[in-house]
Scaffold this active site. Structure first.
Site, short mmCIF file in Angstrom:
data_model
loop_
_atom_site.label_atom_id
_atom_site.label_comp_id
_atom_site.label_asym_id
_atom_site.label_seq_id
_atom_site.Cartn_x
_atom_site.Cartn_y
_atom_site.Cartn_z
N LEU A 66 2.45 -4.37 -46.82
CA LEU A 66 2.90 -3.82 -45.53
C LEU A 66 4.32 -3.31 -45.62
O LEU A 66 5.12 -3.74 -46.46
CB LEU A 66 2.76 -4.85 -44.41
CG LEU A 66 3.80 -5.93 -44.20
CD1 LEU A 66 5.01 -5.42 -43.45
CD2 LEU A 66 3.20 -7.07 -43.41
N CYS A 67 4.59 -2.35 -44.75
CA CYS A 67 5.95 -1.82 -44.56
C CYS A 67 6.11 -1.57 -43.06
O CYS A 67 5.45 -2.23 -42.25
CB CYS A 67 6.17 -0.56 -45.41
SG CYS A 67 5.17 0.85 -44.91
N HIS A 68 6.96 -0.65 -42.68
CA HIS A 68 7.20 -0.39 -41.26
C HIS A 68 6.01 0.30 -40.59
O HIS A 68 5.46 -0.19 -39.61
CB HIS A 68 8.47 0.45 -41.09
CG HIS A 68 8.91 0.59 -39.68
ND1 HIS A 68 9.83 1.52 -39.30
CD2 HIS A 68 8.58 -0.08 -38.55
CE1 HIS A 68 10.05 1.42 -37.99
NE2 HIS A 68 9.30 0.45 -37.51
N ILE A 95 3.99 -3.07 -39.91
CA ILE A 95 4.46 -4.12 -39.01
C ILE A 95 4.57 -3.58 -37.58
O ILE A 95 4.43 -4.34 -36.61
CB ILE A 95 5.80 -4.73 -39.50
CG1 ILE A 95 6.10 -6.07 -38.81
CG2 ILE A 95 6.95 -3.77 -39.30
CD1 ILE A 95 5.33 -7.23 -39.36
#
Length: 109
Positions: A66-68, A95
């Protein structure tokens, strides 16, 4: 094996995290981002440091990256697959989607 990573939706990840033998969440955001919000139990390795940490990543457990918003994690998922990680998937929407659709109390940036 295809180089293109698959995606998992945030609701599916939420269910998998509650199940026995949950996947490991690999958070590839920068430290300033993870200080704002993060999934408990995630492994935090910024994207730029991943090469140096590759040997520390488990190969015997599913990984959800996951990232932004899901772009960096998509690239990392592709890169991990090219480097021998067969059981790795991208968190679609990152996220931000998690905060909006699973945990509305989480900070958004």
């Amino acid at each position: 094996m295809s180089d293109a990573p698959g995606d998992i939706e945030v609701e599916d990840l939420a269910r998998r995290l509650r199940a026995p033998d949950p996947p490991l969440v690999l958070d590839v955001r920068e430290p300033w981002e993870t200080r704002i919000c993060a999934l408990p139990g995630s492994l935090m390795v910024p994207m730029g440091q991943l090469g140096a940490e590759l040997g520390a990543l488990p190969r015997d457990r599913p990984l959800v990256v996951l990232c932004h918003h899901g772009v960096r994690s998509w690239h990392v998922t592709s890169w991990l697959r090219r480097n021998g990680f067969a059981n790795v998937i991208n968190l679609r929407g990152g996220i931000d989607a998690w905060a909006r659709r699973v945990d509305p109390g989480m900070s958004i940036y």
